[in-house]
Design an enzyme around this catalytic site. Structure first.
Site, PDB file in Angstrom:
ATOM      1  N   ASP A   1     -11.663   1.053  -7.000  1.00 54.76           N
ATOM      2  CA  ASP A   1     -11.595   1.070  -8.464  1.00 54.76           C
ATOM      3  C   ASP A   1     -11.718  -0.355  -8.999  1.00 54.76           C
ATOM      4  O   ASP A   1     -11.428  -1.326  -8.294  1.00 54.76           O
ATOM      5  CB  ASP A   1     -10.248   1.640  -8.933  1.00 54.76           C
ATOM      6  CG  ASP A   1     -10.064   3.081  -8.496  1.00 54.76           C
ATOM      7  OD1 ASP A   1     -11.074   3.762  -8.253  1.00 54.76           O
ATOM      8  OD2 ASP A   1      -8.893   3.507  -8.396  1.00 54.76           O
TER       9      ASP A   1
HETATM   10  N1  URA Z   1      -7.551   5.103  -4.088  1.00 57.62           N
HETATM   11  C1  URA Z   1      -7.455   4.744  -5.380  1.00 57.62           C
HETATM   12  O1  URA Z   1      -6.728   5.342  -6.160  1.00 57.62           O
HETATM   13  N2  URA Z   1      -8.202   3.709  -5.793  1.00 57.62           N
HETATM   14  C2  URA Z   1      -8.999   2.974  -4.973  1.00 57.62           C
HETATM   15  O2  URA Z   1      -9.637   2.017  -5.410  1.00 57.62           O
HETATM   16  C3  URA Z   1      -9.073   3.363  -3.627  1.00 57.62           C
HETATM   17  C4  URA Z   1      -8.323   4.433  -3.209  1.00 57.62           C
END
Ligand code: URA
Length: 259
Positions: free
Chosen positions: A106
């Site tokens: 993310d």
């Molecule tokens: N899980 C999440 O919530 N975000 C990420 O970036 C990777 C795994």
């Protein structure tokens, strides 16, 4: 002895076009095994040749593998359409056409992101069948509860009814708001949604491993390193979650706590 044209060999491994390679060769700027080669259509042995252009060695592997320690605020895509792309962090000497992030973090997540132009490897790594495990460290808003271990091991059901594969989870010793979690899949915002499903909240998330690739502690946020093909082969030999998390000391957990 696989024979390949010199211009094909260089263009597959660098950003030089065939016509640039032809001109560079004619100008005596290309060396193969220590000797100048002036003809760009000369045949070389792709397994053993050591090629240099303008004094810079050309990587022997056809593909490039880069491990990035992704900082906050960058998007895991090849374009800047939804924010600044992680590709902007690749130094010019490592850039090459066809590179893309193999997997997603993310925008506000940190840590290990493999960037490559090896589509076959990325496909193998990301395929749900491969189950390549990834270990994250998370900073939680509320204290870790021991009941999470059984709930996550059984495969938690997310708020929208989606069922997750079994996952391992463990709190960081002497620090009840930090936890390690290992996933074998990659659903959208999965770690955040798993902790939301047990009424906790992920404030910060960092990926420490992708299969056997382990983020080195000396790789700062926003920095990247080129991996050798043999390092990438480790991808499919991951560390044991409990050994890794027990022996994990250091800089990244301190960062998670203090920021
Ligand atoms: N899980 C999440 O919530 N975000 C990420 O970036 C990777 C795994």
């Amino acid at each position: 002895m696989p024979q390949i044209r010199l211009d094909k060999y260089i263009s597959e491994r660098t950003d030089y076009s065939r016509s640039q390679i032809k001109n560079l060769a004619a100008a005596g700027k290309i060396n193969v095994n220590g000797s100048v080669v002036k003809k760009s259509d000369a045949k070389i042995d792709s397994d053993t040749a050591e090629v240099a252009v303008c004094g810079n060695a050309v990587a022997a592997s056809k593909f490039r593998y880069i491990l990035l320690n992704k900082p906050d605020g960058y998007v895991s895509s090849t374009t800047d359409d939804d924010g600044i792309s992680v590709m902007e962090l690749i130094p010019p000497e490592l850039r090459k056409k066809g590179l893309f992030p193999a997997g997603r973090l993310d925008k506000d997540s940190l840590g290990a992101l493999l960037i490559t132009d090896d589509g076959e490897l990325a496909h193998r790594m990301l395929s749900p069948k491969s189950h390549v495990p990834k270990i994250y460290i998370v900073k939680l808003a509320r204290s870790f509860e021991s009941k999470y271990v059984d709930i996550f091991t059984e495969g938690i059901t997310l708020g929208n009814g989606e069922k997750c594969l079994p996952a391992k989870v463990k709190s960081v010793e002497n620090c009840d708001k930090l936890a390690f979690i290992e996933l074998h899949e990659g659903k959208y915002h999965q770690v955040k949604r798993m902790f939301a499903a047990v009424e906790n909240h992920v404030e910060k998330l960092m990926r420490l491993t992708v299969g056997g690739l382990i983020l080195p502690e000396n790789l700062g946020f926003g920095q990247c390193m080129e991996l050798l093909h043999k390092d990438v082969e480790n991808l499919f030999e991951p560390p044991d979650f409990y050994d890794f998390s027990t022996n994990f000391v250091g800089y990244f957990s301190a960062f998670m706590l203090n920021n």
